[in-house]
Write a protein that holds these residues in place. Sequence first.
Motif, PDB file in Angstrom:
ATOM      1  N   UNK A   1      36.409  43.028  28.965  1.00 44.34           N
ATOM      2  CA  UNK A   1      35.979  41.698  29.394  1.00 44.34           C
ATOM      3  C   UNK A   1      37.155  40.735  29.479  1.00 44.34           C
ATOM      4  N   UNK A   2      37.924  40.677  28.400  1.00 52.72           N
ATOM      5  CA  UNK A   2      39.059  39.747  28.378  1.00 52.72           C
ATOM      6  C   UNK A   2      40.119  40.179  29.387  1.00 52.72           C
ATOM      7  N   UNK A   3      40.352  41.489  29.482  1.00 55.46           N
ATOM      8  CA  UNK A   3      41.332  42.027  30.419  1.00 55.46           C
ATOM      9  C   UNK A   3      40.994  41.638  31.854  1.00 55.46           C
ATOM     10  N   UNK A   4      39.722  41.858  32.231  1.00 51.12           N
ATOM     11  CA  UNK A   4      39.297  41.550  33.597  1.00 51.12           C
ATOM     12  C   UNK A   4      39.333  40.043  33.868  1.00 51.12           C
ATOM     13  N   UNK A   5      38.838  39.241  32.921  1.00 51.67           N
ATOM     14  CA  UNK A   5      38.800  37.796  33.122  1.00 51.67           C
ATOM     15  C   UNK A   5      40.198  37.191  33.151  1.00 51.67           C
ATOM     16  N   UNK A   6      41.083  37.686  32.279  1.00 49.13           N
ATOM     17  CA  UNK A   6      42.457  37.173  32.263  1.00 49.13           C
ATOM     18  C   UNK A   6      43.200  37.573  33.538  1.00 49.13           C
ATOM     19  N   UNK A   7      42.989  38.806  34.005  1.00 45.91           N
ATOM     20  CA  UNK A   7      43.599  39.240  35.259  1.00 45.91           C
ATOM     21  C   UNK A   7      43.086  38.376  36.411  1.00 45.91           C
ATOM     22  N   UNK A   8      41.778  38.156  36.422  1.00 44.51           N
ATOM     23  CA  UNK A   8      41.179  37.326  37.464  1.00 44.51           C
ATOM     24  C   UNK A   8      41.759  35.918  37.454  1.00 44.51           C
ATOM     25  N   UNK A   9      41.916  35.351  36.245  1.00 44.90           N
ATOM     26  CA  UNK A   9      42.455  34.001  36.127  1.00 44.90           C
ATOM     27  C   UNK A   9      43.882  33.932  36.668  1.00 44.90           C
TER      28      UNK A   9
ATOM     29  N   UNK B   1      49.213  42.722  34.564  1.00 49.01           N
ATOM     30  CA  UNK B   1      48.863  43.662  35.617  1.00 49.01           C
ATOM     31  C   UNK B   1      48.503  42.922  36.901  1.00 49.01           C
ATOM     32  N   UNK B   2      47.872  41.761  36.735  1.00 52.30           N
ATOM     33  CA  UNK B   2      47.565  40.956  37.909  1.00 52.30           C
ATOM     34  C   UNK B   2      48.807  40.606  38.701  1.00 52.30           C
ATOM     35  N   UNK B   3      49.861  40.198  37.990  1.00 53.80           N
ATOM     36  CA  UNK B   3      51.110  39.867  38.673  1.00 53.80           C
ATOM     37  C   UNK B   3      51.716  41.065  39.385  1.00 53.80           C
ATOM     38  N   UNK B   4      51.707  42.225  38.729  1.00 53.22           N
ATOM     39  CA  UNK B   4      52.247  43.435  39.359  1.00 53.22           C
ATOM     40  C   UNK B   4      51.430  43.827  40.584  1.00 53.22           C
ATOM     41  N   UNK B   5      50.098  43.735  40.466  1.00 50.64           N
ATOM     42  CA  UNK B   5      49.247  44.127  41.587  1.00 50.64           C
ATOM     43  C   UNK B   5      49.399  43.189  42.776  1.00 50.64           C
ATOM     44  N   UNK B   6      49.587  41.902  42.502  1.00 54.17           N
ATOM     45  CA  UNK B   6      49.845  40.955  43.596  1.00 54.17           C
ATOM     46  C   UNK B   6      51.105  41.366  44.349  1.00 54.17           C
ATOM     47  N   UNK B   7      52.117  41.761  43.589  1.00 53.85           N
ATOM     48  CA  UNK B   7      53.381  42.183  44.196  1.00 53.85           C
ATOM     49  C   UNK B   7      53.194  43.454  45.021  1.00 53.85           C
ATOM     50  N   UNK B   8      52.387  44.403  44.522  1.00 55.30           N
ATOM     51  CA  UNK B   8      52.238  45.706  45.178  1.00 55.30           C
ATOM     52  C   UNK B   8      51.212  45.683  46.313  1.00 55.30           C
ATOM     53  N   UNK B   9      50.068  45.018  46.069  1.00 54.88           N
ATOM     54  CA  UNK B   9      48.955  45.137  47.015  1.00 54.88           C
ATOM     55  C   UNK B   9      48.460  43.804  47.575  1.00 54.88           C
TER      56      UNK B   9
ATOM     57  N   UNK C   1      46.913  39.642  46.821  1.00 58.54           N
ATOM     58  CA  UNK C   1      45.871  39.005  46.017  1.00 58.54           C
ATOM     59  C   UNK C   1      44.502  39.647  46.254  1.00 58.54           C
ATOM     60  N   UNK C   2      44.177  39.907  47.500  1.00 61.67           N
ATOM     61  CA  UNK C   2      42.836  40.368  47.856  1.00 61.67           C
ATOM     62  C   UNK C   2      42.458  41.670  47.162  1.00 61.67           C
ATOM     63  N   UNK C   3      43.300  42.691  47.298  1.00 64.37           N
ATOM     64  CA  UNK C   3      42.968  43.991  46.705  1.00 64.37           C
ATOM     65  C   UNK C   3      43.095  43.971  45.185  1.00 64.37           C
ATOM     66  N   UNK C   4      43.897  43.070  44.665  1.00 60.78           N
ATOM     67  CA  UNK C   4      43.968  42.913  43.210  1.00 60.78           C
ATOM     68  C   UNK C   4      42.635  42.420  42.659  1.00 60.78           C
ATOM     69  N   UNK C   5      41.980  41.511  43.389  1.00 59.55           N
ATOM     70  CA  UNK C   5      40.682  41.009  42.964  1.00 59.55           C
ATOM     71  C   UNK C   5      39.616  42.096  43.005  1.00 59.55           C
ATOM     72  N   UNK C   6      39.759  43.044  43.921  1.00 59.21           N
ATOM     73  CA  UNK C   6      38.803  44.148  43.989  1.00 59.21           C
ATOM     74  C   UNK C   6      38.854  44.989  42.709  1.00 59.21           C
ATOM     75  N   UNK C   7      40.053  45.177  42.170  1.00 60.87           N
ATOM     76  CA  UNK C   7      40.183  45.928  40.925  1.00 60.87           C
ATOM     77  C   UNK C   7      39.492  45.206  39.768  1.00 60.87           C
ATOM     78  N   UNK C   8      39.545  43.881  39.762  1.00 60.45           N
ATOM     79  CA  UNK C   8      38.866  43.106  38.724  1.00 60.45           C
ATOM     80  C   UNK C   8      37.370  43.427  38.719  1.00 60.45           C
ATOM     81  N   UNK C   9      36.785  43.466  39.902  1.00 63.74           N
ATOM     82  CA  UNK C   9      35.358  43.794  40.011  1.00 63.74           C
ATOM     83  C   UNK C   9      35.089  45.171  39.412  1.00 63.74           C
TER      84      UNK C   9
ATOM     85  N   UNK D   1      57.004  37.385  37.843  1.00 66.69           N
ATOM     86  CA  UNK D   1      55.842  36.732  37.229  1.00 66.69           C
ATOM     87  C   UNK D   1      55.040  37.738  36.403  1.00 66.69           C
ATOM     88  N   UNK D   2      54.850  38.939  36.952  1.00 66.97           N
ATOM     89  CA  UNK D   2      54.125  39.975  36.229  1.00 66.97           C
ATOM     90  C   UNK D   2      54.852  40.406  34.964  1.00 66.97           C
ATOM     91  N   UNK D   3      56.180  40.506  35.044  1.00 61.09           N
ATOM     92  CA  UNK D   3      56.966  40.890  33.868  1.00 61.09           C
ATOM     93  C   UNK D   3      56.847  39.829  32.778  1.00 61.09           C
TER      94      UNK D   3
END
Length: 417
Positions: free
Chosen positions: A30-38, A173-181, A183-191, A269-271
């Motif tokens: 829960x916290x992982x997903x919400x913090x990544x989303x934030x 992880x959110x920062x790394x995913x933004x860099x790799x994929x 914002x859009x696909x990073x949000x899909x992982x949150x779901x 930012x992710x680091x």
Amino acid sequence: MDSKASTSTDAYASLRYPEFNYYLVIRFALVFALAMQFAIIEWKVNELARDPFALGLIGLSEVIPAVLLAPFAGHIVDKREKRGLLLKCVIAYIFISTGLFLLTWDQVVKGIPTHWVLNMIYALVFLGGIVRAFTSPSTFTLLSLLVPKQLYANASTWSSSAWQIGGVLGPALGGFLIYLFGVHWSMLLVVAIFLAPLFSLIQIKPKPIYYKGGEGFVDSLTKGIKFVWNTKVVLGAMALDMFAVLFGGAISMLPVFATDVLHTDSLGYGILRSTPAVGSLITMFILAHKPLNHKPGIKLMAAVFAFGLTIIVFGLSTTFLLSMAALLFGGVFDGVSVIIRQTILQLKTPDEMRGRVASVSSMFVGSSNELGAFESGFMARAIGLVPSVVLGGCITLGVVVTTYIISPAMRKLDLKP
């Protein structure tokens, strides 16, 4: 259950209860997903608005319903079965995250004015704040129903560590995913991540309700506040953590620091976001094997004081490595304060009042992250980014010194069950 209980020297005693392990998955996911989303939404809003104040409005959008609904939510949580209520909260989060996923899809928002996209993001964050008002007391109360009382301190250490690590690894992880994929696909992982607590909750059996009733509706709503006010150790721990997070909220300005001060990209930012997680991991392993039973109040105040120092160093830093070091030790000290505070709440709160007391904690402590984000954004606009962070760190130091002087209960705190 008592026959399984291990001695206080067993660092893994709580983990011997299968339902508690599922609880840790729920707590972390829960916290992982919400913090990544934030973190992802922070980056998106920064891209759209280019204004620190716009970042602060994200926190304000969530904290308003979370605070206003907290007393009512605590009353409901104490009266209802916790596992079922938490299940409804997770489902609601899945719908909200799906909405944010669509709002970060360029093809969906094409042709919509930027300010409308921002307003819709704020609206979904507001709905998340409503859900959070019920989630926080539900998760806090559920813990006490999964392990015996003599293991509350050990369970709180593992629970707080899961919360702390998820809260920092998520944005990292959110920062790394933004860099790799992006914002859009990073949000899909949150779901997708929200499915983990959904599955784990199904594995936990419904739990008994200890609510005794008898008092009027208004008295029931305010009982948690009265308990916290009259229990000075609980009040002191909440106030200390609240002011520290409120004025030491440098993390909320990290996207701006990354781009404007340290001149790095989403990878940097992710680091930076991941660095406090290392500190949290250190805290978890140390405190699981060496519980803070000796003078925990003094250690709590020392940890918050040290946290304030790391915020000042971070605010003054202009080099990437020094900023990383400040965030690393900030994670260590913040982890110590969180674990001690959660242990205090678990041990000092009567079973029939856990939901209401947890709601008060959510009002004054949990919401301080978002209020701190708003305060940081407002002060960054008013006096500048770096001065606002340094000032916040200095205020944190002052709060600790004041608490030490005026609160003998904190200095003499004992965490024996």
